[in-house]
Design a protein around this motif. Structure first.
Motif, short mmCIF file in Angstrom:
data_model
loop_
_atom_site.label_atom_id
_atom_site.label_comp_id
_atom_site.label_asym_id
_atom_site.label_seq_id
_atom_site.Cartn_x
_atom_site.Cartn_y
_atom_site.Cartn_z
N VAL A 52 5.17 -60.65 10.36
CA VAL A 52 4.18 -61.11 11.37
C VAL A 52 3.78 -62.69 11.10
O VAL A 52 3.34 -62.80 9.87
CB VAL A 52 3.07 -60.28 11.42
N THR A 53 3.72 -63.56 11.93
CA THR A 53 3.50 -64.94 11.85
C THR A 53 2.06 -64.86 12.41
O THR A 53 2.26 -64.89 13.73
CB THR A 53 4.50 -65.84 12.10
N ILE A 54 1.15 -65.51 11.79
CA ILE A 54 -0.29 -65.99 12.30
C ILE A 54 -0.61 -67.50 11.71
O ILE A 54 -0.60 -67.39 10.46
CB ILE A 54 -1.28 -65.05 11.83
N ASN A 55 -0.90 -68.15 12.57
CA ASN A 55 -1.21 -69.63 12.10
C ASN A 55 -0.20 -70.13 11.11
O ASN A 55 -0.68 -70.83 10.01
CB ASN A 55 -2.66 -69.48 11.29
N ASN A 56 0.92 -69.97 11.53
CA ASN A 56 1.92 -70.59 10.82
C ASN A 56 2.16 -69.95 9.34
O ASN A 56 2.94 -70.49 8.51
CB ASN A 56 1.88 -72.02 10.44
N GLN A 57 1.47 -68.98 9.01
CA GLN A 57 1.65 -68.22 7.85
C GLN A 57 2.41 -66.72 8.08
O GLN A 57 1.96 -65.98 8.86
CB GLN A 57 0.48 -67.97 7.31
N THR A 58 3.62 -66.46 7.60
CA THR A 58 4.31 -65.43 7.60
C THR A 58 3.67 -64.27 6.59
O THR A 58 4.04 -64.72 5.48
CB THR A 58 5.69 -65.39 7.76
N HIS A 59 3.62 -62.79 7.11
CA HIS A 59 3.20 -61.96 6.30
C HIS A 59 4.58 -60.92 6.69
O HIS A 59 4.80 -60.71 7.38
CB HIS A 59 2.08 -61.19 6.82
N GLU A 60 5.01 -60.72 5.24
CA GLU A 60 6.04 -59.73 5.02
C GLU A 60 5.38 -58.47 4.94
O GLU A 60 5.33 -57.83 3.76
CB GLU A 60 7.23 -60.03 4.09
N GLY A 64 4.54 -48.69 3.63
CA GLY A 64 3.47 -48.43 3.10
C GLY A 64 2.43 -49.29 3.22
O GLY A 64 1.18 -49.14 3.22
N ASP A 65 2.81 -50.57 3.83
CA ASP A 65 1.78 -51.37 4.13
C ASP A 65 1.10 -51.24 5.75
O ASP A 65 1.99 -50.61 6.57
CB ASP A 65 2.36 -52.96 4.35
N VAL A 66 -0.34 -51.50 5.72
CA VAL A 66 -0.83 -51.44 6.92
C VAL A 66 -1.49 -52.81 7.18
O VAL A 66 -2.06 -53.36 6.50
CB VAL A 66 -2.04 -50.36 6.95
N PHE A 67 -1.53 -53.38 8.60
CA PHE A 67 -1.70 -54.70 8.82
C PHE A 67 -2.53 -54.57 9.99
O PHE A 67 -2.11 -54.23 11.22
CB PHE A 67 -0.40 -55.36 8.98
N LEU A 68 -3.49 -55.23 10.20
CA LEU A 68 -4.62 -55.23 11.38
C LEU A 68 -4.57 -56.83 12.19
O LEU A 68 -4.86 -57.47 11.32
CB LEU A 68 -5.96 -55.02 11.18
N ILE A 69 -4.30 -56.77 13.54
CA ILE A 69 -4.16 -58.06 14.03
C ILE A 69 -5.47 -57.94 14.89
O ILE A 69 -5.57 -56.99 15.91
CB ILE A 69 -2.95 -58.37 14.96
N ASP A 70 -6.31 -58.68 14.81
CA ASP A 70 -7.72 -58.86 15.73
C ASP A 70 -7.19 -58.91 17.17
O ASP A 70 -6.33 -59.57 17.56
CB ASP A 70 -8.55 -59.51 15.26
N SER A 71 -7.98 -58.59 18.11
CA SER A 71 -8.18 -59.06 19.59
C SER A 71 -8.00 -60.50 19.57
O SER A 71 -8.68 -61.08 18.92
CB SER A 71 -9.20 -58.41 20.42
N LYS A 72 -7.23 -61.10 20.57
CA LYS A 72 -7.00 -62.48 20.69
C LYS A 72 -6.29 -63.07 19.89
O LYS A 72 -6.77 -64.64 19.88
CB LYS A 72 -8.42 -62.92 21.60
N VAL A 73 -5.82 -62.61 18.62
CA VAL A 73 -5.37 -63.46 17.64
C VAL A 73 -3.87 -63.81 18.09
O VAL A 73 -2.97 -62.68 18.28
CB VAL A 73 -5.32 -62.67 16.27
N VAL A 74 -3.38 -64.79 18.00
CA VAL A 74 -2.28 -65.43 18.21
C VAL A 74 -1.29 -65.03 17.09
O VAL A 74 -1.53 -65.44 16.13
CB VAL A 74 -2.19 -66.76 18.58
N HIS A 75 0.04 -64.19 17.64
CA HIS A 75 0.72 -64.06 16.48
C HIS A 75 2.25 -63.66 17.10
O HIS A 75 2.44 -63.54 18.15
CB HIS A 75 0.37 -62.58 15.89
N SER A 76 3.37 -63.63 16.35
CA SER A 76 4.60 -63.48 16.64
C SER A 76 4.97 -62.35 15.66
O SER A 76 4.64 -62.15 14.38
CB SER A 76 5.53 -64.55 16.61
#
Length: 286
Positions: A52-60, A64-76
């Motif tokens: 998941v890439t947010i603000n040019n930072q990629t999270h792998e 077992g990982d849980v990841f939250l993306i807030d409303s209106k947060v731009v991501h790929s």
């Protein structure tokens, strides 16, 4: 994780029988270009890997990982080798009904935190998601009652453990920016196959070209043409695996006129050539 049919501004999706979108899926391979939606999105990885890439930072993300993306947060999102995961989207109208001040809060957490208190809170969230997964898969007696009780437990955890109040001025400014961006993103999604000039898209935003470029990159994290080409690549990536069209045909179908640029961007994104990816995808499907 999002399907390739909803690449830009996603409308809230609802699972039949529930007030939210809850999906358990096996994804062979996917790439979803930069986008945003008005819903809190939670991913829980069961198998495989998701980037998941947010603000040019990629999270792998790994099992077992849980990841939250807030409303209106731009991501790929990208999953080259596939994954098995749970996707939850909590639509804004639903959240607003039970959390009236939802618009004045941001939600998120460091999924790699070493803070024991935060780790405990994340573990509670993961346990609730796991219980929802069991209900969703096995349909026990009183399924809706149990699922909704877990859903409200999740909302309580999100609000009390992972919600942070925002300054009113910040909320107002962010909403104004996204209201200006929405028609641009929608137009691009509908017309990405066409030749779109900077002059035309800047006029649509009622901005001078130079300021439009600054505004778009500041809010989306990429330049407009990087964003446009990402959309085109995401469609070509999908069609390489699902059709027999030649690469030349696919580039023409999806509006990519610069072959060298496409090859470079594709390799940078996936670390393989289009031909290598098509061969890999076909082998995996056999």
């Amino acid at each position: 994780m999002d399907t390739n049919d909803n690449l830009i501004f996603e409308n809230d999706r609802i699972t039949d029988g529930f007030d939210i979108f809850f999906w358990v899926f096996h994804d062979a391979s996917s790439f979803v270009a930069t986008h945003w939606h008005i819903a809190i999105e939670i991913m829980y990885i069961l198998e495989g890997e998701v980037d998941v890439t947010i603000n040019n930072q990629t999270h792998e993300l790994y099992p077992g990982d849980v990841f939250l993306i807030d409303s209106k947060v731009v991501h790929s999102t990208k999953s080259i080798n596939g994954n098995h995961a749970i996707l939850i989207q909590l639509p804004y109208p639903f959240l607003k009904k039970y959390i009236p001040d939802i618009g004045s809060h941001s939600f998120g957490f460091d999924y790699r935190t070493e803070n024991p208190i935060l780790q405990t809170k994340i573990a509670k969230l993961k346990e609730v998601i796991h219980q929802m997964y069991i209900v969703y898969q096995f349909h026990p007696k009183g399924e809706l009652l149990r699922f909704n009780s877990l859903l409200f437990e999740m909302l309580y955890i999100l609000y009390h453990s992972f919600g942070k109040p925002l300054q009113p001025a910040f909320v107002k400014r962010e909403m104004k920016n996204f209201q200006r961006l929405e028609p641009i993103l929608q137009y691009t999604n509908e017309h990405y196959r066409e030749a779109i000039t900077l002059e035309a898209i800047a006029q649509m935003a009622c901005l001078q070209e130079e300021y439009f470029c600054h505004f778009f990159k500041k809010n989306m994290g990429v330049t407009y043409f990087q964003y446009l080409n990402e959309i085109r690549i995401s469609h070509i990536y999908h069609d390489l695996a699902s059709t027999d069209y030649t690469l030349k045909q696919l580039l023409s179908m999806h509006g990519f006129t610069n072959y060298k640029l496409f090859r470079r961007m594709f390799y940078e994104q996936f670390h393989m050539t289009p031909g290598e990816y098509r061969k890999k995808a076909k082998e995996a499907s056999n």
